[in-house]
Design an enzyme around this catalytic site. Sequence first.
Site, short mmCIF file in Angstrom:
data_model
loop_
_atom_site.label_atom_id
_atom_site.label_comp_id
_atom_site.label_asym_id
_atom_site.label_seq_id
_atom_site.Cartn_x
_atom_site.Cartn_y
_atom_site.Cartn_z
CG ASN A 49 -10.81 4.36 2.11
OD1 ASN A 49 -11.50 4.20 2.82
ND2 ASN A 49 -9.37 5.40 1.48
CE LYS A 55 -2.96 -1.12 3.57
NZ LYS A 55 -4.21 -0.80 2.91
CG HIS A 78 -10.55 -5.37 7.11
ND1 HIS A 78 -11.75 -5.38 7.96
CD2 HIS A 78 -10.03 -5.76 7.48
CE1 HIS A 78 -12.64 -4.87 6.57
NE2 HIS A 78 -11.35 -5.05 5.37
#
Length: 221
Positions: free
Chosen positions: A40, A126, A146
């Site tokens: 973030n 991730k 993304h």
Amino acid sequence: MSPADKLREAHQLLLKHFGRPDIRDHDPLSVLIKTILSQNTSDLNRDRAYNALMERFGSFENVLNADLSEIEEAIKVGGLARQKAATIKRALQWVMDNYGKLDLSELCDDPDAEKKLTSIKGVGVKTARVTLLFGCKQDRFPIDTHIFRVLKRLGIVPPNATREKAHGIIDELIPPNIADVLHLNLIRLGREICHPRKPDCDNCPLKSICDYALAGGEIRS
Ligand code: SF4
């Protein structure tokens, strides 16, 4: 065009448009800590937080022995400092407990590396895959926010897929040895062209193969 062909074609079109990204070698533990810090926030603030952490403590050993509040203070520029400080400390403790030193090199040869990394609270698929891809040169494809958006718009991943399901789908489709380049070029596309709200399809190198563009922007992402 099948999803596998589309993924291959996307890779080629992105290579033509953006070129080959600069990929440097890093040790897996610093990749893990940087990736935890990247949650973030921008790359710039991630790097600022990482540099501040290393300037303040000098080594991962000192970070492991520091109070959580001190770590939190050092990395506050990156946001979510309390959560990230706790995850960093847990990750360092896990490495020390499992390898007897603050070095993740042994993990790179472990076929269960992803499973082991994601057993650390706060380390998701991730983050684990970024560590393995860029720190260990393992051929694992990480899907960030993304890439997740772009893959859904392209029609490679169904619109209602979870991130976990998307990782499984891509594992079946991706050709060997392109994960690092494709990962970085898709992130760049997501940041510069395929924006969350108003994707710039007219100027996108993938518009000829993208379900969203071909449907006039009507697929939810
Ligand atoms: S054509 Fe549009 S929606 Fe499709 S990847 Fe490019 S910018 Fe995103």
